[in-house]
Design an enzyme around this catalytic site. Structure first.
Site, PDB file in Angstrom:
ATOM      1  N   ASP A   1       0.843  -1.202   0.000  1.00  0.00           N
ATOM      2  CA  ASP A   1       0.000   0.000   0.000  1.00  0.00           C
ATOM      3  C   ASP A   1       0.874   1.246   0.000  1.00  0.00           C
ATOM      4  OD1 ASP A   1      -2.289   1.847   0.834  1.00  0.00           O
ATOM      5  OD2 ASP A   1      -3.291  -0.079   0.830  1.00  0.00           O
TER       6      ASP A   1
ATOM      7  N   HIS B   1      -3.825   6.170   3.442  1.00  0.00           N
ATOM      8  CA  HIS B   1      -4.482   4.926   3.018  1.00  0.00           C
ATOM      9  C   HIS B   1      -3.814   3.682   3.606  1.00  0.00           C
ATOM     10  CE1 HIS B   1      -5.843   1.835   0.105  1.00  0.00           C
ATOM     11  NE2 HIS B   1      -6.862   2.651  -0.131  1.00  0.00           N
TER      12      HIS B   1
ATOM     13  N   SER C   1     -10.969  -1.238  -0.545  1.00  0.00           N
ATOM     14  CA  SER C   1      -9.667  -1.145   0.128  1.00  0.00           C
ATOM     15  C   SER C   1      -9.805  -1.434   1.612  1.00  0.00           C
ATOM     16  CB  SER C   1      -9.112   0.274   0.017  1.00  0.00           C
ATOM     17  OG  SER C   1      -8.284   0.426  -1.086  1.00  0.00           O
TER      18      SER C   1
END
Lengths: 654, 96
Positions: free
Chosen positions: A32, A110, A437
């Site tokens: 990520d 994220h 996600s």
């Protein structure tokens, strides 16, 4: 993750969580945007945590911005970064951002959110300005996290493949990758699928996100059968923000606005389209028409928080954000910088009608904070969650399962605002996000729990257990709903259903598959020797015995495609008894898709100490009479021994 | 010409190599670019080596092969080599 553990029925006193020791012997590799560990207790090592597994060979790289000796510990056991591909792909088109860090440090948020969702340590009193307050904990609270930063402004495939390569070399047990291409690629051209194939061949579970391109048909990506592909659905929590019009009409929107509330006095309401920009773009709204007013904005083009910010810049008092028609009953929650409520398309249309018919339209908004409850029923499929059938291989039903992926609170990076706006100076340790996600790492964490509780299971067996024990009814007892239609969802949205971790620990039967099965599947796709060699150098499909049809892969779901001649389709499966009792008898129960006659042979499977596996064939035959007008119809097959229920969805494409 | 510009444009590619022809990678794995630099030199004629190809990664676990910055002409030449299985243009994926 303050509510998801209880929604997933993960309990510290019984079930999978204690049976797996929280997955303390498992390392989850997260590919990520990196990790922001400083001041984030989610990445602190609990003193009770035993040393990391010795087979893990990874570690943390240290840079001026990422102090490995300070950040890495018994929880965060790995942190590496890969950027060469990103720079090569974007050379000349983009400067390295000022806030970017040439290190594993997450400057986006994220990756931090995803990693803590998968395996964050328990933290008390977590919230985003009071929203979603509670004890935050990852799905696998004792699993170790190894971060592989391959995403910057986008994720170059060569960097992602490098991350897979390193994660395999380091010896992770589970890989979580919440990323993908815009469209599904043929597997030999899909570097994530290639990397995942080699990972799965080495016993690593690879969980991936289905994509956020829903609700359109065939929008699902990451469709290789060795992936565990995860869709996104809601939990039993909302963040309602009412829009109250001058005529008394009230529309329930959603918001994470945390500032001074609007008063009871209603403010003038104006449509963005009448004030310079229907989508509320920064600099295009006329301040004299907007100042002190609430602005109704259309969806699209710019981000949701950007719309609110644009209204703020123009002097507006608040905004109401409409949604796309395709999103149906879903409006998206965001951490806005001014009073903003996001409402559904139909609500926005009604507000527009009110605006058009009133000489002096007025409104206010009431923010209700966090509401946990049974209404509306949960889970419901998120409109944005990408849908099947797989365009690439329609015989493999995708996505595989659904998991919580709407408005989930988890750790956040300290260098970016919760709204992701540069002009927002707020910094928060937790943020609330939605997406596949977010559902993907929940399943990665659950897979980690299963990996420790059932060490003898293959990645395919773990996937099978998750799929065949998944549930398909919501809290009101109806089929899990679809927010895009307001009706029941289909397996093309929810896959085999919503994950049920405790039941997955004891599925009764598993549909196992290994490298050889996947090679046979690729051969059945008609791959050339060169294309095959990307996966398996020694394979010659033309001389290979036993290569069946694509649909014969031992998959825990069924997808039959009727050609124009409408011939019956037969698929074969092998199931292994993994229940506590070696002697068991399972009987089939079929729910036939509309217009299809389904037969199973044999209808009874008897297992014994010497016969741990059994085969069966299932035939889907179009009924000679009757008119099916739908393009797809759905059913299921359930094998039960009275104690276990081993259920697979059936999708038929006409 | 436009065609020449196109063929000389440098991009990133992922090159899958037949394992029988893949060089043995040292312990540094991903970061060991020299073995595949030599592999490239053996397969791209000298007159096509400007601009010089540059190996970004060497893959030994998730794939057999490497990522490199190449011109379209160099990539095409590699793709026609018997020891190369596939040459895939690098692309940006998105977070979900």
């Amino acid at each position: 993750t303050t509510l998801t553990p209880s929604f997933l029925r993960l309990s510290e006193s019984s079930g999978l969580l204690p049976a797996s020791g929280g997955a303390s012997d498992v390392v989850i590799g997260v590919i990520d945007t990196g990790v922001y560990p400083e001041g984030r207790k989610s990445f602190a090592a609990d003193r009770s945590l035993p040393p990391p597994p010795r087979r893990f060979r990874g570690g943390c790289v240290s840079t001026p911005e990422f102090n490995a000796s300070a950040y890495c510990n018994g929880k965060l056991v790995g942190a590496k970064f890969f950027r060469k591909g990103h720079d090569a792909v974007l050379r000349g088109r983009r400067e390295v951002g000022e806030t970017e860090s040439m290190s594993p440090l997450d400057t986006e948020g994220h990756g931090t959110h995803v990693a803590s969702t998968a395996a964050g340590s328990a933290v008390l009193d977590a919230s985003l300005y009071g929203y979603g307050e509670g004890r935050a904990v990852g799905a696998a609270p004792s699993a170790r996290i190894a971060v592989y930063k391959a995403c910057w402004k986008g994720c170059a495939s060569s960097d992602v493949l490098a991350a897979f390569d390193q994660a395999i070399a380091d010896g992770v047990d589970v890989i979580s990758a919440s990323l993908g291409t815009m469209k599904a690629r043929k597997f030999y051209k899909d570097t994530t699928a290639v990397g995942a194939f080699h990972a799965v061949s080495k016993g690593i579970v690879v969980a991936v996100s289905a994509g956020n391109s829903g609700p359109g048909e065939s929008t699902v990506v990451n469709v290789a059968p060795w992936f565990l592909t995860v869709a996104a659905s809601t939990i039993n929590r909302q963040f309602p923000a009412d829009v109250v019009l001058g005529n008394g009409e009230t529309f329930i929107g959603t918001s994470l606005y945390a500032g001074k509330p609007l008063g009871a006095t209603k403010l003038p309401l104006v449509y963005g389209g009448d004030a310079g920009s229907n989508i509320c773009e920064a600099g295009k709204l006329n301040p004299t028409m907007v100042a002190g007013k609430i602005v109704l904005c259309d969806p699209g083009v710019n981000g949701r928080t950007e719309k609110g910010f644009a209204v703020k810049l123009a002097g507006g008092a608040g905004a109401v954000l409409g949604s796309d028609e395709a999103q149906g009953e879903q409006a998206r929650t965001s951490a806005h910088v001014i009073p903003v409520s996001a409402v559904t398309f139909s609500a926005a249309e009604k507000i527009k009608k009110y605006l058009r018919t009133q000489a002096s339209p007025v409104a206010t908004m009431v923010f209700h904070g966090t509401v946990v409850g049974r209404s509306p029923p949960s889970p419901r499929m998120a409109s944005f969650s990408s849908r099947g059938p797989s365009r690439l291989v329609p015989e493999i039903l995708k996505p595989d399962v659904t998991a919580p992926g709407v408005d989930i609170l988890a750790a956040w990076a300290g260098v970016t605002s919760p709204s992701l706006l540069d002009g927002d100076s707020r910094r928060v340790p937790y943020n609330i996000m939605s997406g596949t996600s977010i559902s993907c790492p929940q399943v990665s964490g659950i897979a980690a729990l299963l990996r420790q509780a059932r060490p003898e299971w293959s990645p395919a067996a773990i996937k099978s257990a998750l799929m065949t024990t998944a549930y398909n009814v919501d809290s009101a007892g109806a089929v899990i709903g679809d927010m895009s239609t307001g009706k029941a969802s289909t397996p093309f949205a929810r896959g085999a259903g919503h994950v049920d971790p405790n039941r997955a620990a004891d599925p009764g039967l598993v549909y196992d598959a290994g490298t050889e099965d996947y090679i046979a599947f690729l051969c059945a796709l008609g791959y050339s020797a060169e294309q095959m060699a990307v996966f398996s150098p020694a394979t010659n499909c033309s001389t290979r015995a036993g290569t069946g049809a694509v649909g014969d892969l031992n998959y825990p779901a069924f997808s039959a495609v009727f050609g124009p001649e409408k011939r019956a389709v037969t698929q074969r499966r092998v199931v292994r008894n993994v229940g506590g009792n070696a002697r068991a008898t399972y009987r089939a129960k079929i729910t036939s898709p509309a217009g299809v006659h389904v037969t199973v042979k044999p209808q009874k499977l008897q297992f014994s100490a010497t016969q741990g596996t059994q085969e069966y064939a299932i035939t889907f035959a179009p009924r000679m009479f009757g008119n099916v007008t739908e393009k797809h119809t759905f059913g299921s097959i359930e094998w039960s021994d009275g104690e276990h229920s081993v259920t697979s969805p059936i999708a038929v494409t006409w | 010409t436009a065609e020449e510009i196109q063929t000389e444009r440098v991009s990133s590619y992922i090159v899958h190599v037949a394992p029988a022809h893949a060089p043995r990678l040292p312990r540094r794995g991903l970061l060991a670019t020299r073995p595949y630099a030599a592999f490239l030199l053996n397969r791209i004629p000298l007159e096509m080596c400007r601009p010089a190809p540059r190996v970004l990664y060497s893959y030994g676990h998730a794939a057999t092969g490497f990522a490199a910055r190449l011109t379209a002409r160099q990539a095409a030449r590699l793709a026609s080599s018997g020891s190369v299985l596939a040459v895939v243009p690098d692309e940006l994926q998105e977070l979900h």
